[in-house]
Each structure stands twice: as structure tokens, then as C-alpha cells.
Design an enzyme around this catalytic site. Sequence first.
Site, PDB file in Angstrom:
ATOM      1  N   LYS A 182       0.832  -1.211   0.000  1.00  0.00           N
ATOM      2  CA  LYS A 182       0.000   0.000   0.000  1.00  0.00           C
ATOM      3  C   LYS A 182       0.872   1.268   0.000  1.00  0.00           C
ATOM      4  O   LYS A 182       2.086   1.190   0.087  1.00  0.00           O
ATOM      5  CB  LYS A 182      -0.946  -0.026   1.199  1.00  0.00           C
ATOM      6  CG  LYS A 182      -1.893  -1.235   1.182  1.00  0.00           C
ATOM      7  CD  LYS A 182      -2.715  -1.305  -0.106  1.00  0.00           C
ATOM      8  CE  LYS A 182      -3.793  -2.372  -0.080  1.00  0.00           C
ATOM      9  NZ  LYS A 182      -3.290  -3.754  -0.046  1.00  0.00           N
ATOM     10  N   ASN A 183       0.219   2.439  -0.048  1.00  0.00           N
ATOM     11  CA  ASN A 183       0.998   3.676  -0.237  1.00  0.00           C
ATOM     12  C   ASN A 183       1.854   4.040   0.976  1.00  0.00           C
ATOM     13  O   ASN A 183       2.862   4.712   0.840  1.00  0.00           O
ATOM     14  CB  ASN A 183       0.079   4.823  -0.652  1.00  0.00           C
ATOM     15  CG  ASN A 183      -0.486   4.590  -2.044  1.00  0.00           C
ATOM     16  OD1 ASN A 183      -0.626   3.446  -2.473  1.00  0.00           O
ATOM     17  ND2 ASN A 183      -0.788   5.652  -2.769  1.00  0.00           N
TER      18      ASN A 183
END
Length: 375
Positions: A182-183
Site C-alpha cells: 500500500k501507499n
Amino acid sequence: MEYLPFTRPSIDETTIEDVVATLHSGWLATGPRVARFEAALSGYLGGRIIKSFTSATAALEIALEAAGISDEHEVITPAISFTATPNVILRRNATPVFIDVDLKTRNMDMEAAAHAVTPKTRALMPVHFAGLPVEMNTLYDLANKHNLRVIEDAAHAIGSRYKGKLIGSFGDLVSFSFHPNKNITTIEGGALSLVNTEEAEQIDILRFHGISRRDDGEMDVLLPGGKYNLSDVAATVGLGQLPHLDAFNIKRRQLAQHYLDRLEGLENILLPEKADSGHSWHMFAPLINFKAFKMTRRAFIAAMHEKGIGIGIHYPALHLFTLYRSLGYARGDFPNAERIGEETVTLPLFPGMTVNDVNRVISTLCKILDIKEPN
Ligand SMILES: Cc1ncc(COP(=O)(O)O)c(C=O)c1O
């Protein structure tokens, strides 16, 4: 040449040193660093209540439980997502009602969602696909019209903005994932952003064994809660990541724009929705019409891998999995989701990449598909 995975977390040396310090501190499970991480996330999201979890899957499941979703209820959700999204609906013994998605945004078709509302519908559970926010005004108008709860699956959307406002800084129950792809990451982890203090207290109890404190300070158990508390080691990673989030997302946007600029106009390749300033570009996933290229996706992925480039698939259509077919879904129900499921490929995109890496992906892809490389 160095292998280019489709995603890779960026962890700086300071974070690694901080993790070592946490390991030396003697306090590894939920403690002061989890409190700091939740406070930092709350600060980022404009002061909302933040509850952290061991995963977004746990966060979504507890959100549904806190919202009172049970076996009598239907929850409307897109036919393209990671399977965690509908699975948690089933884990509450409720019924997932799938909706087709738009081919370019990959987000739930809101008009179809409006038509799917029945007296049993209790919640809407959209996904901000790849970090592109769903039409929030339409979503919340629909929820308000029918008095529905909204559980936003924002696993891909930390740092995304809708009309300038951060996803998770408004809305009902908003769930983020901090899985390593994920970011930002906490290794494994997730968080819920919410507004209601009473619900937040209930979530505290639900995520840790159902344990509460009586007025006299003694422990009590109110319900069979889960064991979903984040560790201080994981929170230390999150504390090191959060300050970089906006810069990471700027880099993702630049790289995605470069893909879009260079791949635009190629026949039989459908690009994702054009770069939008609020898009956090968790991934870049065009659709490739493999039949037109007389090639299977499997062969394409193997050939890219052979050339040192990792490709992901996000995602097969949910309703065609054995579990969801057993609920009565079948091929033909959601044509866009089915096409995405067959044609999607996730190309490498992460903040540690360079424009040259993007160019390498493009030229390899063109060679393998036997098309002229665009300028
Ligand atoms: C859309 C979506 N929802 C939920 C999840 C679950 O997140 P986690 O792995 O943190 O449980 C993911 C993870 O990939 C996801 O992509």
C-alpha cells in the site's frame, strides 16, 4: 538488469533505527507508539477518531460489526476488489450484493447501486479503486436517502483527495490498509477513521477481546471480541512512513502520468482513468485485449518476468470465485468486472521507481506484444 517488482515499500534508515529502538525498549505490543501513530494519523486526517488494527480486513470486519450489520442485512459492494471486501460481509453473516464497475475508473457504478437498494440494504461498501475516490457526493446522497451506513474500503486511498478533501477526513466509517504493497505500510496493519465517540468506544472493545473496565477499575468482558490490536513495532514503521506519504503520492502521480502520456492511443490497450489531482495511484493497471494480441495474459506475465519485470493482477472478478458462485452469481452478471478480471495487468509503480524504469516497462511491454514503441 535489476528485477523490477510491481510494487516495493520505501523504508528509510531512520525508520529502521526507530524499529531497533522499539525492539530495545521492552514494549513491543500495543503501547505508546500505537497511541502516537493513531494521533499522527488523526492529525493528518483533520482530527478524526482513528483506531488502528492488525489489518484492513480486521478494520472492515469490526466496522461492519460496529455498524450493526448482521444476517438480515444486505451490503452493496463492487464486483471488482480484493476478496477481503466481500468476505468480511459474509463473516458478519450478511449478504454481499455485487454491483458492476466502470471500465476506466474501476469504481462501483452508483446508478446500479441505487437500483440495488432493497428494504434489507443496511450499508454501502464502495472501494476507492487504486486510490481514485468514488463519486462521494453521489455515494453519500444515496446513503442519506435510504438511511444507510457507509463503510468506505479505502485500502488503496490513503492520501487521496475528493474535491480537495482527504479521503478519511470526512464520511462515515473509512478503512485504510498498511500492507507492504500500500501507499504507506506498517508491515501488516490497518486503521478506521470515524466520527462517533460512542462507536469508537465500542470498536476499542471489539478489537481487543471484548474487554472493558468497570467503574471500580476491574476488568470486565462484555462480548466475544477479536484480537486485532496493532503492535508498537508496526506502529513505529507507520510513524516513519506517514511524514513521507504526500511525497510518495506525488511521485506515484508523476510516474502514472508518464505511463498515461506514453501509452495513450495504443490500440487494444485501455488505460485507467486520466490522472486526477486527488488520485493517489496505488497502482497502474491498464486493460490489455490479449485476444487481439493472440497471447494469453499468463504468457505475457511470464515473458515480462523473464525480462525482469513483475506484473500483478488486481483483480479477478469477485462473483466468479467458487465462494460467490455458490451464492448464485454467474458469468454474464457483471460484464465490465469480467472484462477487467480477464484483461487487467498491474504494471510496476512505486515511489522508489524512476521515469527510466517506466520507460523500460513500456519498451519491454511493446516488444512482447509486438507493437511499435510510442514516442
Ligand atoms: C481493496 C482492498 N480491501 C481490503 C484489503 C485488505 O487489506 P489488508 O491486507 O490490510 O487486510 C486489501 C488488501 O490488499 C484491498 O486491496
